[in-house]
Design a protein around this motif. Structure first.
Motif, PDB file in Angstrom:
ATOM      1  N   LEU A 160      35.975  34.882  20.905  1.00 35.07           N
ATOM      2  CA  LEU A 160      35.056  34.543  21.654  1.00 35.07           C
ATOM      3  C   LEU A 160      34.044  33.354  21.293  1.00 35.07           C
ATOM      4  N   THR A 161      33.667  32.376  21.949  1.00 38.80           N
ATOM      5  CA  THR A 161      32.764  31.374  21.905  1.00 38.80           C
ATOM      6  C   THR A 161      31.774  31.148  22.902  1.00 38.80           C
ATOM      7  N   PHE A 162      30.533  31.542  22.643  1.00 39.63           N
ATOM      8  CA  PHE A 162      29.446  31.307  23.534  1.00 39.63           C
ATOM      9  C   PHE A 162      29.095  29.897  23.585  1.00 39.63           C
ATOM     10  N   VAL A 163      29.728  28.998  24.521  1.00 41.52           N
ATOM     11  CA  VAL A 163      29.649  27.509  24.368  1.00 41.52           C
ATOM     12  C   VAL A 163      28.319  27.196  24.604  1.00 41.52           C
ATOM     13  N   SER A 164      27.812  27.532  25.838  1.00 42.06           N
ATOM     14  CA  SER A 164      26.483  27.208  26.234  1.00 42.06           C
ATOM     15  C   SER A 164      25.462  28.118  26.905  1.00 42.06           C
ATOM     16  N   TRP A 165      24.476  27.703  27.285  1.00 41.27           N
ATOM     17  CA  TRP A 165      23.393  28.933  27.594  1.00 41.27           C
ATOM     18  C   TRP A 165      22.495  28.473  28.951  1.00 41.27           C
ATOM     19  N   GLN A 166      22.192  29.231  29.508  1.00 39.07           N
ATOM     20  CA  GLN A 166      21.373  28.884  30.698  1.00 39.07           C
ATOM     21  C   GLN A 166      19.956  27.990  30.313  1.00 39.07           C
ATOM     22  N   ASP A 167      19.652  28.415  29.235  1.00 33.24           N
ATOM     23  CA  ASP A 167      18.531  27.611  28.564  1.00 33.24           C
ATOM     24  C   ASP A 167      18.441  27.853  27.079  1.00 33.24           C
ATOM     25  N   GLU A 168      18.956  26.888  26.484  1.00 33.27           N
ATOM     26  CA  GLU A 168      19.053  27.084  24.803  1.00 33.27           C
ATOM     27  C   GLU A 168      17.675  27.294  24.120  1.00 33.27           C
ATOM     28  N   ALA A 169      16.610  26.809  24.803  1.00 28.34           N
ATOM     29  CA  ALA A 169      15.432  26.701  24.078  1.00 28.34           C
ATOM     30  C   ALA A 169      14.553  28.129  24.486  1.00 28.34           C
ATOM     31  N   ALA A 170      15.077  29.030  25.359  1.00 30.43           N
ATOM     32  CA  ALA A 170      14.468  30.101  25.847  1.00 30.43           C
ATOM     33  C   ALA A 170      14.201  31.344  24.874  1.00 30.43           C
ATOM     34  N   ALA A 171      13.252  31.913  24.716  1.00 28.45           N
ATOM     35  CA  ALA A 171      12.910  33.110  23.897  1.00 28.45           C
ATOM     36  C   ALA A 171      14.041  33.889  23.885  1.00 28.45           C
ATOM     37  N   GLN A 172      14.663  34.343  25.124  1.00 29.83           N
ATOM     38  CA  GLN A 172      15.744  35.214  25.038  1.00 29.83           C
ATOM     39  C   GLN A 172      16.905  34.555  25.740  1.00 29.83           C
ATOM     40  N   PRO A 173      17.590  33.618  25.286  1.00 31.31           N
ATOM     41  CA  PRO A 173      18.874  33.066  26.066  1.00 31.31           C
ATOM     42  C   PRO A 173      19.732  34.089  26.668  1.00 31.31           C
ATOM     43  N   VAL A 174      20.313  33.378  27.805  1.00 33.00           N
ATOM     44  CA  VAL A 174      21.328  34.184  28.502  1.00 33.00           C
ATOM     45  C   VAL A 174      22.557  33.058  28.610  1.00 33.00           C
ATOM     46  N   PRO A 175      23.798  33.893  28.193  1.00 29.88           N
ATOM     47  CA  PRO A 175      25.153  33.057  28.392  1.00 29.88           C
ATOM     48  C   PRO A 175      25.254  32.179  29.839  1.00 29.88           C
ATOM     49  N   LYS A 176      25.811  31.025  29.384  1.00 30.10           N
ATOM     50  CA  LYS A 176      26.176  30.231  30.661  1.00 30.10           C
ATOM     51  C   LYS A 176      27.710  30.135  30.620  1.00 30.10           C
ATOM     52  N   ARG A 177      28.304  29.751  29.689  1.00 31.91           N
ATOM     53  CA  ARG A 177      29.718  29.476  29.268  1.00 31.91           C
ATOM     54  C   ARG A 177      30.220  30.188  28.386  1.00 31.91           C
ATOM     55  N   ILE A 178      31.249  31.116  28.285  1.00 30.98           N
ATOM     56  CA  ILE A 178      31.987  31.653  27.204  1.00 30.98           C
ATOM     57  C   ILE A 178      33.586  31.424  27.361  1.00 30.98           C
ATOM     58  N   ASP A 179      33.997  30.998  26.310  1.00 29.57           N
ATOM     59  CA  ASP A 179      35.526  30.619  26.175  1.00 29.57           C
ATOM     60  C   ASP A 179      36.118  32.016  25.303  1.00 29.57           C
ATOM     61  N   ALA A 180      37.168  32.711  25.897  1.00 29.10           N
ATOM     62  CA  ALA A 180      37.778  33.761  25.277  1.00 29.10           C
ATOM     63  C   ALA A 180      39.451  33.410  25.258  1.00 29.10           C
ATOM     64  N   GLU A 181      39.904  33.482  24.142  1.00 27.12           N
ATOM     65  CA  GLU A 181      41.430  33.264  23.779  1.00 27.12           C
ATOM     66  C   GLU A 181      41.906  34.488  23.081  1.00 27.12           C
ATOM     67  N   ARG A 182      43.056  34.818  23.266  1.00 23.06           N
ATOM     68  CA  ARG A 182      43.789  35.948  22.618  1.00 23.06           C
ATOM     69  C   ARG A 182      45.290  35.493  22.245  1.00 23.06           C
ATOM     70  N   ASN A 183      45.745  35.585  21.234  1.00 24.30           N
ATOM     71  CA  ASN A 183      47.237  35.327  20.778  1.00 24.30           C
ATOM     72  C   ASN A 183      48.125  36.131  21.526  1.00 24.30           C
ATOM     73  N   ALA A 184      49.450  35.698  21.562  1.00 24.52           N
ATOM     74  CA  ALA A 184      50.365  36.778  21.830  1.00 24.52           C
ATOM     75  C   ALA A 184      50.653  37.455  20.816  1.00 24.52           C
ATOM     76  N   THR A 185      51.035  38.983  21.159  1.00 27.84           N
ATOM     77  CA  THR A 185      51.309  40.028  20.235  1.00 27.84           C
ATOM     78  C   THR A 185      52.410  40.592  20.865  1.00 27.84           C
ATOM     79  N   ALA A 186      53.002  41.799  20.330  1.00 32.05           N
ATOM     80  CA  ALA A 186      54.281  42.272  20.679  1.00 32.05           C
ATOM     81  C   ALA A 186      54.133  43.263  22.178  1.00 32.05           C
ATOM     82  N   THR A 187      52.691  43.260  22.395  1.00 33.84           N
ATOM     83  CA  THR A 187      52.518  43.854  23.790  1.00 33.84           C
ATOM     84  C   THR A 187      51.860  43.165  24.784  1.00 33.84           C
ATOM     85  N   THR A 188      51.173  41.803  24.225  1.00 37.24           N
ATOM     86  CA  THR A 188      50.422  41.324  25.190  1.00 37.24           C
ATOM     87  C   THR A 188      51.032  39.442  25.123  1.00 37.24           C
TER      88      THR A 188
END
Length: 201
Positions: A160-188
């Motif tokens: 997972l990479t939390f690429v960007s935020w709704q407001d990066e300078a916020a006291a409690q930031p909230v995710p805006k963009r998330i990149d999720a990657e998974r390699n191939a396995t025997a079952t996926t």
């Protein structure tokens, strides 16, 4: 311009240059972790999915809505034009996936059910945490994201990479963009999902 006039204007020009530089200083990036986890959320956003089908790369884009109330989750997947593609309901005991003009399908594992029905696995169990900036590491520890600490590999093999935020300078930031990657396995299969969360309220 003569030398006397240039000398007289020099202090003013210097001040203007300094002021101009100051105004282009980028906003500070918050070091604080994401906002506290909430059991009840309603989110909307978009998805870009890259997956394998019959050994060939496929790409799918669309919109989603996510409604979470404790252990109950309702997800709606739609085309970029808003046409509903699937409705997903998850309870502690089962998961149901409904598509237009098809009989609803029920299973215990929603991730496997979406893989069989949609051709790619929507990691609903992981998204319960990811959409709020949390995850579980391979060692079972709770990961809390921030703009300064934005990458993690989960216990079930997602990077997972939390690429960007709704407001990066916020006291409690909230995710805006998330990149999720998974390699191939025997079952996926290999899978990459880009998630963009729309601003709330």
């Amino acid at each position: 311009m003569n030398k006397r006039l240039l000398a007289a204007l020099a202090p003013a020009l210097t001040a203007m240059l300094i002021t101009g530089c100051a105004t282009t200083t980028p906003a500070a990036v918050s070091q604080a972790p994401v906002a506290a986890y909430r059991d009840v959320i309603d989110l909307n956003g978009s998805l870009l999915v890259n997956y394998q089908k019959d050994g060939k790369p496929e790409t799918l884009s669309g919109k989603f809505s996510w409604s979470q109330k404790g252990d109950l989750i309702d997800v709606s997947l739609a085309s970029p034009f808003g046409q509903t593609l699937a409705q997903i309901s998850v309870t502690p005991d089962s998961a149901t996936l409904t598509q237009t003009d098809k009989v609803p399908r029920v299973a215990k594992d929603i991730d496997s059910l979406t893989a069989q029905t949609l051709g790619w696995s929507l990691p609903v169990s992981g998204l319960r945490d990811w959409l709020q900036g949390y995850a579980t590491t391979p060692g079972g520890k709770r990961f809390t994201a921030s703009p300064a600490t934005n990458t993690v590999t989960t216990a079930d093999g997602w990077r997972l990479t939390f690429v960007s935020w709704q407001d990066e300078a916020a006291a409690q930031p909230v995710p805006k963009r998330i990149d999720a990657e998974r390699n191939a396995t025997a079952t996926t299969d290999e899978l990459a999902i880009r998630i963009v969360i729309y601003p709330q309220g």
